[in-house]
Write a protein that holds these residues in place. Structure first.
Motif, PDB file in Angstrom:
ATOM      1  N   ARG A 267       0.855  -1.198   0.000  1.00 50.05           N
ATOM      2  CA  ARG A 267       0.000   0.000   0.000  1.00 50.05           C
ATOM      3  C   ARG A 267       0.881   1.235   0.000  1.00 50.05           C
ATOM      4  O   ARG A 267       0.568   2.248  -0.600  1.00 50.05           O
ATOM      5  CB  ARG A 267      -0.892   0.001   1.233  1.00 50.05           C
ATOM      6  N   PRO A 270       7.911   1.409   3.037  1.00 52.04           N
ATOM      7  CA  PRO A 270       8.182   1.877   4.403  1.00 52.04           C
ATOM      8  C   PRO A 270       8.626   3.342   4.523  1.00 52.04           C
ATOM      9  O   PRO A 270       8.167   4.039   5.402  1.00 52.04           O
ATOM     10  CB  PRO A 270       9.267   0.919   4.889  1.00 52.04           C
ATOM     11  N   TYR A 271       9.505   3.797   3.652  1.00 50.15           N
ATOM     12  CA  TYR A 271       9.977   5.182   3.800  1.00 50.15           C
ATOM     13  C   TYR A 271       9.924   5.951   2.482  1.00 50.15           C
ATOM     14  O   TYR A 271      10.414   5.476   1.457  1.00 50.15           O
ATOM     15  CB  TYR A 271      11.432   5.215   4.283  1.00 50.15           C
ATOM     16  N   ARG A 484       4.119  -8.468   3.531  1.00 53.10           N
ATOM     17  CA  ARG A 484       3.510  -8.247   4.826  1.00 53.10           C
ATOM     18  C   ARG A 484       2.325  -9.172   4.982  1.00 53.10           C
ATOM     19  O   ARG A 484       1.561  -9.365   4.069  1.00 53.10           O
ATOM     20  CB  ARG A 484       3.056  -6.792   4.900  1.00 53.10           C
ATOM     21  N   ARG A 485       2.219  -9.711   6.148  1.00 54.42           N
ATOM     22  CA  ARG A 485       1.123 -10.642   6.374  1.00 54.42           C
ATOM     23  C   ARG A 485      -0.170  -9.896   6.630  1.00 54.42           C
ATOM     24  O   ARG A 485      -0.149  -8.760   7.016  1.00 54.42           O
ATOM     25  CB  ARG A 485       1.440 -11.553   7.545  1.00 54.42           C
TER      26      ARG A 485
ATOM     27  N   ARG B  50      -3.976  -1.000   9.232  1.00 51.21           N
ATOM     28  CA  ARG B  50      -2.873  -0.938   8.263  1.00 51.21           C
ATOM     29  C   ARG B  50      -1.510  -0.948   8.965  1.00 51.21           C
ATOM     30  O   ARG B  50      -0.573  -1.603   8.505  1.00 51.21           O
ATOM     31  CB  ARG B  50      -2.970   0.333   7.408  1.00 51.21           C
ATOM     32  N   ASP B  53      -0.715  -4.308  10.152  1.00 52.77           N
ATOM     33  CA  ASP B  53      -0.345  -5.134   9.015  1.00 52.77           C
ATOM     34  C   ASP B  53       1.149  -4.999   8.710  1.00 52.77           C
ATOM     35  O   ASP B  53       1.777  -5.913   8.191  1.00 52.77           O
ATOM     36  CB  ASP B  53      -1.194  -4.698   7.815  1.00 52.77           C
ATOM     37  N   TYR B  54       1.702  -3.843   9.020  1.00 53.49           N
ATOM     38  CA  TYR B  54       3.140  -3.610   8.830  1.00 53.49           C
ATOM     39  C   TYR B  54       3.951  -4.042  10.046  1.00 53.49           C
ATOM     40  O   TYR B  54       5.118  -3.670  10.175  1.00 53.49           O
ATOM     41  CB  TYR B  54       3.431  -2.125   8.611  1.00 53.49           C
ATOM     42  N   GLN B  55       3.347  -4.731  10.992  1.00 52.55           N
ATOM     43  CA  GLN B  55       4.049  -5.172  12.209  1.00 52.55           C
ATOM     44  C   GLN B  55       4.406  -4.023  13.147  1.00 52.55           C
ATOM     45  O   GLN B  55       5.300  -4.160  13.975  1.00 52.55           O
ATOM     46  CB  GLN B  55       5.336  -5.953  11.878  1.00 52.55           C
ATOM     47  N   GLY B 182       5.284   1.785   8.640  1.00 49.87           N
ATOM     48  CA  GLY B 182       5.817   0.614   9.329  1.00 49.87           C
ATOM     49  C   GLY B 182       7.307   0.751   9.582  1.00 49.87           C
ATOM     50  O   GLY B 182       7.927   1.750   9.223  1.00 49.87           O
TER      51      GLY B 182
END
Ligand code: SF4
Lengths: 485, 209
Positions: A267, A270-271, A484-485, B50, B53-55, B182
């Motif tokens: 989605r 991360p950065y 990602r789970r 969400r 979902d990214y831990q 995340g």
């Protein structure tokens, strides 16, 4: 580099690579599909992405000048490089002016394209790649094989060996008892690079986008190595292709949705870092942008081929391409592999040499790349257009290039089968008779008649039982979900 | 260098002879039929989903409980010395006994020695599980949230928007922005996802409603 048919042949003989690659492309393709299906306005976003890029390209001179003005107003310095040699010269000079002999780098295709690391080395400057995959590639003196996951042709056991053998000569050595667990390998990379990040005074990056109206640069990444490079050094040099521009800050609302979902199938990555010139007390206090042409204006001049400059390097077309899946990235003889490489490289470098002349034939014209492209680049259209260009040149080079690829694709029954079924996808892309000079070729040869079945439906049905891999990597991962789970 | 500037611009113009001279950028139509957000659920709940979902670790709290929640998070983490922006509200830290070091120009080695960092944010995007930092109030400079291995971020419910197009107008491009979705992660080894490479390996979020 050998031309595509030969390189492809030797690559397809490497079963470990094919195994790793198939697993990777399969996994990312699945993730992408689910990430894209979450947005019911995907086709609207895609249309907008295409149109924003077309607007940019049709008025590129205006936007380049606007970008220069906004970057300068924000305290940055803009440099212009007509070709690779000039870009390398500019960057080398900027690094030398700082008195430093080490630089850290964020993964950047533009700097690979111009072979910046090699140029810096000649000037006695060592460039350290900091993206994990690029680090693996650099330590093993290898070449990237995929835009998004450049070391995907390596398995975990190979990576452990590379780290154990090579890390020490580049800095902090790998731990004695390094296992091949990806967690342990990532930790080794963290430790290896930590001091480097904290100490190095100069960084070199590319940019995913350069915003004309605000002068902002945008970099998307996952690991945080980008943030380290963009934040900690005193001097930051960004090498940016002139096609990376988007007109306005708000246009990012389109691309920040299109790119992560098309690329990693997330989605959001991360950065994402954006910066505009320099900010007192925060990050590099000296900032340079090198705007790179290096053949891009030749692409721009071709009204059919121009659309290749819309590319946002998501790599979705690689992951969906049956030809790429079998050959891997190295066969394309350029930093831009897969379907986008097959149209971009011959346009950037011209089709005078055999490698470039063979690339437009590195495709079955099945159209899957066009379907997934977030900026709707009609890759099959450009491929056919480039084939015409190759054919119109003197000699029988086209014949040779085409038959070379055909010979490879049809070399085994199974491959023929695959190619035919894959090609049925979008029959509209598969001209019965090629237009222009290429017609001389198609007129005397039949393009196989193909049942009308869509590529996707074929893929869903057949994908699972694709040619089992003889001897494919014993260290290959289980079919775990990479994401990602 | 100025020679190349003119050369590149001249080549661009020469390449665009098919574009009518009187065409302006606005004449190239950009259809904006895409949605400002995707109606995927109530924003704060979606953001939680969400992020998890990214831990990331996520807690919903209230203004009254924030200081207690924050103290518990630091205790669970075992963080003894944490960095914080100079302008982070003092109330946040009212209940923690841990050592909170205000960033008034900490060196990278000092930051590397911290057990974590506590900041606020500028905006958050529910659909994508994204927190945006703009170096503004209670956020500090970029290095602050990058070097320590643990980032505890306070998000106010009124900072949460549903979709990406709703976030951009709230953000000032002149500021350096960091969009965080995340913890740091890589999938470079056989696509096996590993949380944490160079950025903070643990992201914990307190949402204040
Ligand atoms: S051509 Fe399209 S699908 Fe391929 S990398 Fe570029 S943007 Fe992505």
């Amino acid at each position: 580099m050998p031309p595509f048919p030969e390189a492809a042949k030797s690559a397809t003989e490497n079963s470990q690579m094919r195994h790793n690659l198939r697993l990777a492309t399969d996994t990312i393709r699945g993730k992408r599909e689910s990430a894209v299906s979450e947005l019911d306005d995907w086709s609207d976003l895609r249309q907008a992405g295409k149109a924003v890029k077309d607007r940019t390209l049709r008025h590129l001179d205006t936007y380049l000048e606007q970008l220069e003005e906004s970057v300068t107003a924000a305290g940055g310095t803009v440099h212009w490089a007509a070709d690779a040699a000039e870009a390398n010269e500019i960057v080398t000079g900027l690094v030398q002016a700082t008195g430093e002999s080490d630089v850290v780098k964020v993964k950047s295709m533009a700097t690979q394209e111009i072979e910046l690391n090699e140029a810096l080395a000649q000037a006695g400057i060592t460039a350290y790649e900091t993206d994990l995959a690029e680090l693996i590639v650099q330590l093993s003196d290898d070449l990237p094989s995929h835009i998004l996951v450049p070391a995907i042709h390596r398995n975990r056991a190979e990576i452990r060996e590379i780290f154990r053998d090579r890390m020490a000569s580049w800095g902090v050595p790998a731990p004695e008892e390094l296992s091949d667990d990806p967690r342990a390998l990532a930790e080794a990379a963290r430790v290896h690079l930590r001091e480097r990040f904290l100490d190095t005074k100069v960084a070199i990056s590319g940019a995913n986008f350069a915003v004309a109206d605000s002068g902002s640069m945008v970099v998307l990444e996952s690991e945080g190595n980008g943030r380290m490079c963009l934040t900690l050094p005193q001097t930051l040099i960004s090498v940016v292709g002139i096609e990376k521009i988007v007109p306005t800050w708000s246009d990012l609302e389109v691309f920040l949705q299109l790119l992560p979902r098309s690329s990693t199938g997330e989605r959001m990555n991360p950065y994402t870092s954006t910066w505009t010139g320099v900010t007192p007390g925060d990050g590099p206090q000296e900032f340079h942008v090198v705007l790179l042409d290096n053949g891009r204006t030749d692409v721009l001049a071709d009204t059919v081929g121009r659309q290749a400059l819309r590319c946002i390097r998501c790599s979705a077309c690689l992951n969906t391409c049956p030809v790429y899946e079998r050959t891997g990235g190295h066969a394309y003889g350029s930093v831009y592999p897969g379907p986008i490489g097959a149209i971009l490289t011959p346009q950037l470098r011209g089709t005078a040499s055999e490698t470039e002349a063979s690339l437009p034939y590195a495709s079955s014209l099945c159209g899957a790349c066009y379907d997934v492209c977030p900026v709707a680049i009609d890759i099959p259209e450009v491929l056919v257009h480039l084939r015409e260009e190759v054919v119109s040149q003197p000699g029988h080079r086209a014949e040779k290039a085409a038959m070379g690829v055909a010979g490879w694709v049809m070399g085994g029954e199974r491959r023929l089968d695959t190619a035919q079924r894959a090609a049925s996808a979008a029959r509209s892309f598969m001209p019965r008779r090629m237009p222009g000079p290429a017609s001389a070729w198609t007129d005397t040869r039949d393009i196989p008649d193909i049942p009308a079945e869509s590529f996707r439906s074929w893929w869903r049905r057949e994908g699972a039982e694709q040619a089992p891999d003889p001897g494919g990597g014993e260290h290959g991962p289980d079919a775990q979900e990479g994401g990602r789970r | 260098m100025s020679g190349s500037r003119e050369r590149v611009l001249a080549r661009v113009r020469a390449a665009l002879t098919d574009v009518p001279r009187d065409e302006t950028p606005q004449d190239v139509d950009v259809p904006r039929g895409y949605a400002p957000d995707h109606d995927q659920g109530e924003a704060v709940g979606l953001l939680v989903d969400r992020l998890e979902d990214y831990q990331a670790l996520v807690h919903r709290t209230t203004p009254a409980d924030l200081a207690g929640e924050l103290a518990r998070a630091l205790a669970r983490r075992g963080a003894y010395r944490v960095a914080a922006p100079a302008d982070a509200p003092g109330e946040w830290f009212a209940h923690t006994e841990r050592d909170v070091v205000r960033d008034t120009g900490l060196g990278v080695a000092d930051l590397d020695g911290m057990d974590g960092v506590v900041t606020g944010c500028a905006a958050a995007i529910a659909e994508t599980g994204t927190i945006v930092l703009d170096a503004g109030r209670a956020q500090g400079r970029r290095a602050l949230t990058l070097i320590p291995d643990y980032h505890l971020c306070v998000v106010r419910a009124d900072q949460v928007v549903a979709g990406v197009p709703q976030a951009l107008p709230r953000l000032d491009p002149r500021r350096p922005l960091t969009w965080i979705s995340g913890p740091s992660a890589t999938s470079d080894i056989e696509l096996d996802r590993v949380e944490g490479v160079h950025g903070p390996r643990t992201l914990e979020v307190l949402i204040v409603e």
